[in-house]
Scaffold this motif. Structure first.
Motif, mmCIF file in Angstrom:
data_model
loop_
_atom_site.group_PDB
_atom_site.id
_atom_site.type_symbol
_atom_site.label_atom_id
_atom_site.label_comp_id
_atom_site.label_asym_id
_atom_site.label_seq_id
_atom_site.Cartn_x
_atom_site.Cartn_y
_atom_site.Cartn_z
ATOM 1 N N PHE A 1 0.836 -1.210 0.000
ATOM 2 C CA PHE A 1 0.000 0.000 0.000
ATOM 3 C C PHE A 1 0.868 1.256 0.000
ATOM 4 C CE2 PHE A 1 -3.063 -2.717 2.727
ATOM 5 C CZ PHE A 1 -3.476 -3.418 1.603
ATOM 6 N N GLY A 2 1.912 1.260 0.816
ATOM 7 C CA GLY A 2 2.782 2.423 0.876
ATOM 8 C C GLY A 2 3.460 2.711 -0.450
ATOM 9 N N ARG A 3 3.944 1.667 -1.084
ATOM 10 C CA ARG A 3 4.593 1.827 -2.383
ATOM 11 C C ARG A 3 3.613 2.357 -3.421
ATOM 12 N NH1 ARG A 3 5.788 -2.889 -6.642
ATOM 13 N NH2 ARG A 3 7.289 -1.845 -8.003
ATOM 14 N N ALA A 4 2.403 1.792 -3.453
ATOM 15 C CA ALA A 4 1.399 2.252 -4.404
ATOM 16 C C ALA A 4 1.013 3.701 -4.133
ATOM 17 C CB ALA A 4 0.171 1.353 -4.333
ATOM 18 N N GLY A 5 0.942 4.082 -2.864
ATOM 19 C CA GLY A 5 0.586 5.444 -2.520
ATOM 20 C C GLY A 5 1.571 6.463 -3.035
#
Length: 281
Positions: A157-161
């Motif tokens: 999720f962090g990477r996609a954000g």
């Protein structure tokens, strides 16, 4: 970890689960119990933002009704959203990312189809990203039976954000003004102490933000990203078992330091893209 000769040892950390990954390639450089299902606390707001933020432009204005603030869990972190007050959506997102405001989450979820519908959309988004450990019950991350995620999923999720310009801007904002009644405003500060340096935690050089969380059930959780040169790392730390409430930041710091020193000198042990849904032919 699969180190080449001469690579520093991975630091000893007490977290139940953790991941160090390269944000560009998705390669997991090192991990411990990465798919262990644990309560995520407010780090789940990363998935909430990934799901809801693209459909709610920051300039949209909304007047909050009483029903939108109903059902907020006792003891929730709040930014101070008030019934009858008109806010820009951008104000509400700053309330989510900086103050971890569950009141702001409730209003934004209402604008996005409602609480249950938002949870269902978050679940579908998680699966599409290959985050199979996550089960969404409360979009704000509030402790709810059956709600879990993992260090792996939170790193996804962090990477996609970081690929969303609005998400990246909000999660890296240290301080902002939040509207109050009568035309005045008050300051809010990001609770991610690696970003702000609050409470004696030394800010991390190159940190670009993301999200921390805490509940009594989840303990302290953190997704952090930092950039040095042309390399960006994403680290997840879930529920350190030693030290105080700020240990999560120091363990993330140690893992980031190791990651920048070891990047390019270890064989990946996995990929944040490994479980992502593939388009059907």
């Amino acid at each position: 970890v699969r180190p080449h000769p001469g690579v520093p040892r991975v630091p000893e950390v007490s977290a139940l689960s953790w991941v160090v990954a390269d944000a560009r390639s998705g390669e997991v450089l090192a991990a411990h119990d990465a798919h262990r299902r644990l309560p995520p606390a407010s780090t789940l707001k990363t998935l909430f933002a990934l799901t809801v933020l693209p459909g709610l432009p920051g300039g949209l204005r909304h007047t909050v009704g009483a029903d939108e603030l109903a059902g907020i869990g006792p003891g929730s972190s709040l930014v101070g959203v008030a019934e009858g007050q008109t806010y820009q959506v951008a104000d509400l997102w700053r309330g989510v990312f900086l103050n971890s405001g569950n009141d702001a989450v409730h209003v934004l979820a209402g604008l996005s189809g409602g609480w249950s519908a938002t949870a269902a959309r978050m679940q579908a988004k998680a699966r599409a990203l290959g985050a199979r450990d996550t089960h969404v019950r409360s979009p704000d991350g509030y402790d709810t039976p059956g709600q879990v995620s993992s260090a792996y999923d939170l790193a996804v999720f962090g990477r996609a954000g970081l690929r969303n310009a609005d998400f990246a801007r909000y999660c890296g904002t240290a301080e902002a003004q939040f509207p109050g009644r009568g035309g005045w405003s008050y300051g809010i500060r990001n609770t991610n102490r690696l970003l702000t340096g609050a409470d004696g935690v030394e800010p991390y050089d190159g940190l670009i933000g993301i999200k921390n969380g805490y509940t009594s059930h989840a303990g302290n959780t953190l997704v952090a990203a930092a950039r040095r040169g042309d390399r960006t790392l994403v680290v997840t730390v879930m529920n350190p078992q030693s030290g105080g409430g700020f240990t999560v930041y120091e363990e993330a710091r140690a893992l980031l330091d190791w990651g920048f020193g070891a990047a390019g000198r270890v064989e990946p042990v996995g990929s944040l893209d490994a479980l992502r849904a593939r388009p059907q032919p």
